[in-house]
Enzyme design. Sequence first.
Site, PDB file in Angstrom:
ATOM      1  N   HIS A 182       0.899  -1.071   0.239  1.00 13.23           N
ATOM      2  CA  HIS A 182      -0.208  -0.096  -0.163  1.00 13.23           C
ATOM      3  C   HIS A 182       1.012   1.210   0.068  1.00 13.23           C
ATOM      4  CE1 HIS A 182      -2.944   3.065   1.712  1.00 13.23           C
ATOM      5  NE2 HIS A 182      -3.758   2.192   1.298  1.00 13.23           N
ATOM      6  N   ASP A 262       2.707  -4.068   7.952  1.00 17.01           N
ATOM      7  CA  ASP A 262       1.486  -3.434   7.682  1.00 17.01           C
ATOM      8  C   ASP A 262       0.411  -4.586   7.960  1.00 17.01           C
ATOM      9  OD1 ASP A 262      -0.970  -2.367   6.860  1.00 17.01           O
ATOM     10  OD2 ASP A 262      -0.218  -1.832   4.921  1.00 17.01           O
ATOM     11  N   GLN A 265      -5.080  -5.239   7.000  1.00 15.16           N
ATOM     12  CA  GLN A 265      -5.827  -6.037   6.238  1.00 15.16           C
ATOM     13  C   GLN A 265      -6.099  -7.332   7.131  1.00 15.16           C
ATOM     14  OE1 GLN A 265      -7.908  -5.221   4.433  1.00 15.16           O
ATOM     15  NE2 GLN A 265      -7.289  -3.080   3.611  1.00 15.16           N
ATOM     16  N   LYS A 288     -10.797  -0.239  10.033  1.00 13.42           N
ATOM     17  CA  LYS A 288     -11.088  -1.378   9.240  1.00 13.42           C
ATOM     18  C   LYS A 288     -11.683  -2.426   9.992  1.00 13.42           C
ATOM     19  CE  LYS A 288      -7.649  -0.009   5.844  1.00 13.42           C
ATOM     20  NZ  LYS A 288      -8.385   0.363   4.784  1.00 13.42           N
ATOM     21  N   CYS A 429      -4.622   2.306  -3.944  1.00 14.57           N
ATOM     22  CA  CYS A 429      -3.413   2.932  -3.249  1.00 14.57           C
ATOM     23  C   CYS A 429      -2.373   1.915  -3.422  1.00 14.57           C
ATOM     24  CB  CYS A 429      -3.532   3.169  -1.935  1.00 14.57           C
ATOM     25  SG  CYS A 429      -4.544   4.614  -1.487  1.00 14.57           S
TER      26      CYS A 429
END
Length: 477
Positions: A182, A262, A265, A288, A429
């Site tokens: 991302h 990261d 997700q 999220k 992104c």
Amino acid sequence: MVVGFIVTPLFNSQPTHHGDRMAARFLSRASWKNSRPRSLHSLQMSTTMGKPKASSTKSNLILPMDRDSFPILNQLVHDDKQLVYLDSAATSQKPIYVLDKIMEYYNTENSNVHRGAHALSAKATESFERSRDLLKALINSPRREQVIFTRNATEAINLVSNAWGRKFLKEGDVVISSVMEHHSNLVPWQMVTAKTGALLKHVMLDEDEKYDMNGLRDLLEKHQGKVKLVVCNHVSNMLGCVNPVKEITKLAHEYGAKVLIDGCQSTPHMKVDMQDIDCDFFAASGHKMCAPTGIGFLYAKKDILLEMDPFLGGGEMIDAVYLDHSTWAMLPHKFEAGTPAIAEVIGLGAAIEYLNRLDMDKIHDFEQKLGRYLYDELSQFKEVKIYGPHPDKAERASLCAFNVNGVHPSDLSTMIDLEGVALRSGHHCTQPLHRHFNIDASARASLYIYNSSAEIDVFIHALKDAVSLLDGKLTLK
């Protein structure tokens, strides 16, 4: 009261009085009180949903884990279309429990934290710091002071790139990223390597369109002794692949490099364990994972945080201030300058309580089944290209980015939206990853705990209609 949902877009194009009443009912907060679960304990009742009113006759109907807690989903869009929300990879919807906790703070506790001797400040501070303890437990951080609140994952990564990268990277050092990152986990490293003279290298995809572990090994070997940091996502927001972050971390550590993950997700959808993964940094956003926008977090190992300089200066992050110098507060406050997003932090804590009640293992199992259903339904068409590995070759998250031959994804998503189905279209992104596939954009459907196989059926029906209207075609394999 258990509320089902009515699928109207494709099976009944005319608005009904019942549907109008139901949509209007959920527009005002006062009406929520008549049907919502009032506490986490009542979720045991509300997660058992009635069969959706859809025309699907498939025997493998997958019901949502919990829909009652999300009244926003019980509305009609474009006048008469039942909303089908398939954009949770961009942001999740927020359960009533979280919204109530935020309102409770403003109604009964509103005060600045850490700074007051009065009762309201003590109550607000207790609620605020309780959220840190909940987050510590969720990610299995060894210590609470290793959990730092930020505005979002982007700020958390920028905190590391500035407070760690600018201090410890030097000319000739190497940071390894990947083509699937991302922008929030790529642009900060472009900026800091340009500033320090370090080099930025990238892991590409293997033949199955997943993270190339052999490519990582080659880069670590080629730049042995120079690689200071490896950054990667836990789950790709376009490819859907679940990356082997524990293996990546172990390999990077063998070459003396630190690792930043990261987790935007992954954290909402599965258990994440800092002590098991053993990464040095881990960043994620709250919005999220059923929490409000404007709140994220950074986890980092304590010895690294102690070595780092503060990212922002001001109130809260100081110990003592003189006219010519200052000393810094202890962790985690050293990295939390200014008045924090108090209500948002409390909302994050409530979201964690909510997800814990559903159970992260059960959420993961549910999404694996629903995500596989989505993949199978999309992959039945010759003209559909789904990006990322086949679920038989690698674990996938419950999302699919795809394109239909001859149809622009923005046109496709716009037409599908007219049937009430919310998708995401664009580059998500991840412009470098789209360039890797020689495309400008893709459409993406992403799922969460409130979705069902019946909604996927509605989406596929809408997809067929939209492709036909846009002069494309879909043929079964």
